[in-house]
Design an enzyme around this catalytic site. Structure first.
Site, PDB file in Angstrom:
ATOM      1  N   ASN A   1       2.847   5.499 -10.196  1.00 54.51           N
ATOM      2  CA  ASN A   1       1.685   5.452 -11.079  1.00 54.51           C
ATOM      3  C   ASN A   1       0.378   5.128 -10.352  1.00 54.51           C
ATOM      4  O   ASN A   1      -0.700   5.436 -10.851  1.00 54.51           O
ATOM      5  CB  ASN A   1       1.993   4.386 -12.154  1.00 54.51           C
ATOM      6  CG  ASN A   1       0.791   3.978 -12.943  1.00 54.51           C
ATOM      7  OD1 ASN A   1       0.355   4.701 -13.835  1.00 54.51           O
ATOM      8  ND2 ASN A   1       0.225   2.812 -12.621  1.00 54.51           N
TER       9      ASN A   1
ATOM     10  N   THR B   1      -9.663   1.973 -18.286  1.00 55.38           N
ATOM     11  CA  THR B   1      -8.933   1.083 -17.365  1.00 55.38           C
ATOM     12  C   THR B   1      -9.848   0.794 -16.177  1.00 55.38           C
ATOM     13  O   THR B   1     -10.978   1.296 -16.111  1.00 55.38           O
ATOM     14  CB  THR B   1      -7.659   1.761 -16.807  1.00 55.38           C
ATOM     15  OG1 THR B   1      -8.069   2.842 -15.970  1.00 55.38           O
ATOM     16  CG2 THR B   1      -6.726   2.244 -17.901  1.00 55.38           C
TER      17      THR B   1
ATOM     18  N   ASP C   1       0.887  -1.173   0.000  1.00 53.84           N
ATOM     19  CA  ASP C   1       0.000   0.000   0.000  1.00 53.84           C
ATOM     20  C   ASP C   1       0.920   1.217   0.000  1.00 53.84           C
ATOM     21  O   ASP C   1       1.536   1.542   1.024  1.00 53.84           O
ATOM     22  CB  ASP C   1      -0.891  -0.017   1.246  1.00 53.84           C
ATOM     23  CG  ASP C   1      -1.759   1.237   1.341  1.00 53.84           C
ATOM     24  OD1 ASP C   1      -1.579   2.165   0.515  1.00 53.84           O
ATOM     25  OD2 ASP C   1      -2.606   1.294   2.247  1.00 53.84           O
TER      26      ASP C   1
ATOM     27  N   TYR D   1      -8.742  14.455  -6.409  1.00 57.53           N
ATOM     28  CA  TYR D   1      -8.034  13.944  -7.588  1.00 57.53           C
ATOM     29  C   TYR D   1      -7.428  15.113  -8.369  1.00 57.53           C
ATOM     30  O   TYR D   1      -6.240  15.083  -8.725  1.00 57.53           O
ATOM     31  CB  TYR D   1      -9.018  13.155  -8.469  1.00 57.53           C
ATOM     32  CG  TYR D   1      -8.375  12.395  -9.598  1.00 57.53           C
ATOM     33  CD1 TYR D   1      -7.868  11.113  -9.394  1.00 57.53           C
ATOM     34  CD2 TYR D   1      -8.287  12.936 -10.883  1.00 57.53           C
ATOM     35  CE1 TYR D   1      -7.289  10.396 -10.433  1.00 57.53           C
ATOM     36  CE2 TYR D   1      -7.716  12.223 -11.925  1.00 57.53           C
ATOM     37  CZ  TYR D   1      -7.217  10.951 -11.696  1.00 57.53           C
ATOM     38  OH  TYR D   1      -6.634  10.254 -12.729  1.00 57.53           O
TER      39      TYR D   1
ATOM     40  N   VAL E   1      -8.458   7.081 -20.688  1.00 52.25           N
ATOM     41  CA  VAL E   1      -8.008   5.767 -21.165  1.00 52.25           C
ATOM     42  C   VAL E   1      -8.864   4.736 -20.426  1.00 52.25           C
ATOM     43  O   VAL E   1      -8.937   4.784 -19.189  1.00 52.25           O
ATOM     44  CB  VAL E   1      -6.514   5.533 -20.821  1.00 52.25           C
ATOM     45  CG1 VAL E   1      -6.040   4.185 -21.351  1.00 52.25           C
ATOM     46  CG2 VAL E   1      -5.638   6.668 -21.353  1.00 52.25           C
TER      47      VAL E   1
ATOM     48  N   LYS F   1      -3.400  15.723  -8.893  1.00 51.69           N
ATOM     49  CA  LYS F   1      -2.807  15.641 -10.229  1.00 51.69           C
ATOM     50  C   LYS F   1      -2.162  16.973 -10.619  1.00 51.69           C
ATOM     51  O   LYS F   1      -1.124  16.992 -11.275  1.00 51.69           O
ATOM     52  CB  LYS F   1      -3.849  15.182 -11.250  1.00 51.69           C
ATOM     53  CG  LYS F   1      -4.391  13.770 -10.983  1.00 51.69           C
ATOM     54  CD  LYS F   1      -3.295  12.703 -10.891  1.00 51.69           C
ATOM     55  CE  LYS F   1      -3.842  11.287 -10.768  1.00 51.69           C
ATOM     56  NZ  LYS F   1      -2.783  10.272 -10.645  1.00 51.69           N
TER      57      LYS F   1
HETATM   58  N1  LIG Z   1      -7.546   5.775 -16.840  1.00 52.22           N
HETATM   59  C1  LIG Z   1      -7.522   7.066 -17.098  1.00 52.22           C
HETATM   60  O1  LIG Z   1      -8.306   7.593 -17.900  1.00 52.22           O
HETATM   61  C2  LIG Z   1      -6.483   7.926 -16.439  1.00 52.22           C
HETATM   62  C3  LIG Z   1      -6.309   9.233 -16.936  1.00 52.22           C
HETATM   63  C4  LIG Z   1      -5.349  10.035 -16.344  1.00 52.22           C
HETATM   64  C5  LIG Z   1      -4.573   9.556 -15.319  1.00 52.22           C
HETATM   65  N2  LIG Z   1      -4.764   8.282 -14.867  1.00 52.22           N
HETATM   66  C6  LIG Z   1      -3.884   7.821 -13.789  1.00 52.22           C
HETATM   67  O2  LIG Z   1      -3.228   6.663 -14.216  1.00 52.22           O
HETATM   68  C7  LIG Z   1      -2.767   5.954 -13.060  1.00 52.22           C
HETATM   69  C8  LIG Z   1      -3.050   4.488 -13.264  1.00 52.22           C
HETATM   70  O3  LIG Z   1      -4.458   4.308 -13.268  1.00 52.22           O
HETATM   71  P1  LIG Z   1      -5.199   3.330 -14.262  1.00 52.22           P
HETATM   72  O4  LIG Z   1      -6.063   4.162 -15.136  1.00 52.22           O
HETATM   73  O5  LIG Z   1      -4.243   2.397 -14.864  1.00 52.22           O
HETATM   74  O6  LIG Z   1      -6.201   2.624 -13.220  1.00 52.22           O
HETATM   75  P2  LIG Z   1      -6.249   1.157 -12.630  1.00 52.22           P
HETATM   76  O7  LIG Z   1      -7.288   1.224 -11.579  1.00 52.22           O
HETATM   77  O8  LIG Z   1      -6.427   0.193 -13.744  1.00 52.22           O
HETATM   78  O9  LIG Z   1      -4.816   0.941 -11.981  1.00 52.22           O
HETATM   79  C9  LIG Z   1      -4.439   1.560 -10.775  1.00 52.22           C
HETATM   80  C10 LIG Z   1      -3.734   0.544  -9.909  1.00 52.22           C
HETATM   81  O10 LIG Z   1      -3.320   1.205  -8.701  1.00 52.22           O
HETATM   82  C11 LIG Z   1      -3.497   0.282  -7.648  1.00 52.22           C
HETATM   83  N3  LIG Z   1      -3.597   0.970  -6.363  1.00 52.22           N
HETATM   84  C12 LIG Z   1      -4.617   1.708  -5.887  1.00 52.22           C
HETATM   85  N4  LIG Z   1      -4.355   2.134  -4.642  1.00 52.22           N
HETATM   86  C13 LIG Z   1      -3.118   1.656  -4.317  1.00 52.22           C
HETATM   87  C14 LIG Z   1      -2.305   1.751  -3.162  1.00 52.22           C
HETATM   88  N5  LIG Z   1      -2.708   2.410  -2.067  1.00 52.22           N
HETATM   89  N6  LIG Z   1      -1.099   1.141  -3.182  1.00 52.22           N
HETATM   90  C15 LIG Z   1      -0.681   0.447  -4.271  1.00 52.22           C
HETATM   91  N7  LIG Z   1      -1.424   0.324  -5.394  1.00 52.22           N
HETATM   92  C16 LIG Z   1      -2.632   0.913  -5.414  1.00 52.22           C
HETATM   93  C17 LIG Z   1      -4.793  -0.443  -8.001  1.00 52.22           C
HETATM   94  O11 LIG Z   1      -4.930  -1.666  -7.289  1.00 52.22           O
HETATM   95  C18 LIG Z   1      -4.631  -0.631  -9.500  1.00 52.22           C
HETATM   96  O12 LIG Z   1      -3.999  -1.859  -9.803  1.00 52.22           O
HETATM   97  C19 LIG Z   1      -3.473   6.590 -11.863  1.00 52.22           C
HETATM   98  O13 LIG Z   1      -2.570   7.423 -11.178  1.00 52.22           O
HETATM   99  C20 LIG Z   1      -4.560   7.404 -12.515  1.00 52.22           C
HETATM  100  O14 LIG Z   1      -4.945   8.500 -11.726  1.00 52.22           O
HETATM  101  C21 LIG Z   1      -5.705   7.464 -15.397  1.00 52.22           C
END
Ligand SMILES: NC(=O)c1ccc[n+]([C@@H]2O[C@H](COP(=O)([O-])OP(=O)(O)OC[C@H]3O[C@@H](n4cnc5c(N)ncnc54)[C@H](O)[C@@H]3O)[C@@H](O)[C@H]2O)c1
Length: 272
Positions: A86, A195, A59, A160, A193, A164
């Site tokens: 990330n 996800t 975590d 958020y 994206v 960011k």
């Molecule tokens: N998906 C989008 O559209 C988007 C856009 C901009 C930014 N992001 C950013 O991209 C990054 C990755 O997100 P994603 O879209 O791949 O989402 P995702 O939910 O698929 O992946 C995020 C991962 O972070 C892990 N996580 C959450 N809390 C945690 C913690 N306390 N310790 C360790 N791991 C933890 C989750 O278990 C998950 O596997 C994030 O920072 C998100 O804010 C995503």
């Protein structure tokens, strides 16, 4: 950097979405990758990825937990060259909901999103710097996953959005200092994206023509990983393009002075 078959990456939030895509991309280029996540699927994902992947249940919002995982990765491979901070979550409470508890007292907000998306990133940068200092002067590379919400507010998602934006600030504030130790720090700022992060219903409702493919995010990561000089950059990823965004223009000559010539004055009190 050295030959890619000796390089080690550490990725937080690596069991899903962008972190997992980045892990697969690096493994295909002969990197060794430490995957950090809180997902129960983490161990099986890492074993499917093969012997160059190792999973640490961590975590990242806990200093102890994140530090233990960094220590484990270093113990496994004896080096860490690239850190992708990330992991991220969206807001976990409606900030604008009830403000009073049953006794009429104000309710403390749940700031878990700040702990994961911002505090944990400071922890990760401290840990990355610590282990990069063992790289005999070669330094290392850090990439933060910010968001387009680091440039344009996401209305109704204030934690958020603040975090960011904060990662953009960290990138620009730290880059010149870390450069003295050959450490680069850059940020990727993806648009939408699909996800695991997307709340239920959002992916179906989002028009296909406004979806940014994972390949654009990987293009931004690779740009920062492959370049030894590029630092302090914020790469907005929209559709098929990575846009390197600059800080806003100075409002006037006084503001320009305050950051440029005035840098010598700031340096009297802060590291410069
Ligand atoms: N998906 C989008 O559209 C988007 C856009 C901009 C930014 N992001 C950013 O991209 C990054 C990755 O997100 P994603 O879209 O791949 O989402 P995702 O939910 O698929 O992946 C995020 C991962 O972070 C892990 N996580 C959450 N809390 C945690 C913690 N306390 N310790 C360790 N791991 C933890 C989750 O278990 C998950 O596997 C994030 O920072 C998100 O804010 C995503």
């Amino acid at each position: 950097m050295a030959d890619s078959d000796s390089l080690v990456a550490l990725i937080t939030g690596a069991a899903s979405g962008m972190g997992l895509a980045l892990a697969k991309d690096l493994l295909a280029k002969n990197w060794r990758v430490a995957l950090l996540d809180i997902s129960q699927a983490g161990p099986s994902i890492a074993s499917e990825l093969g012997p160059s992947a190792v999973y640490f249940h961590s975590d990242v919002s806990s200093w102890e937990s994140q530090a233990a995982a960094f220590g484990g990765a270093f113990k496994t491979w004896g080096r860490i060259d690239f850190v992708a901070l990330n992991a991220g979550i969206d807001d976990k409470e409606d900030f604008f909901g009830p403000t009073a508890d049953a006794d009429g007292n104000p309710v403390k907000p749940n700031l878990k999103t700040v702990d994961v998306n911002l505090v944990a990133v400071f922890y990760g940068i401290r840990l990355a710097t610590h282990y990069f200092r063992k790289n005999e002067g070669r330094g290392g590379k850090i990439v933060l996953t910010s968001s387009d919400a680091g440039l344009y507010a996401l209305v109704g998602v204030p934690q958020y959005t603040a975090c960011k934006h904060g990662l953009v600030g960290i990138t620009r504030s730290m880059a010149p200092i870390l450069a003295k130790e050959k450490i680069t720090i850059n940020a990727v700022l993806p648009a939408f994206v699909p996800t695991g992060l997307a709340p239920p219903g959002l992916i179906d409702a989002w028009p296909k023509e406004h979806i940014t493919p994972m390949s654009t995010v990987l293009k931004a990561f690779n740009m920062f990983v492959d370049n030894d000089e590029m630092t302090g950059e914020t790469g907005e990823c929209s559709l098929d393009t990575v846009y390197l965004r600059k800080q806003p223009e100075y409002a006037n000559e006084s503001q320009r002075w305050g950051r440029e010539e005035g840098g010598k004055v700031w340096a009297l009190v802060y590291p410069g």
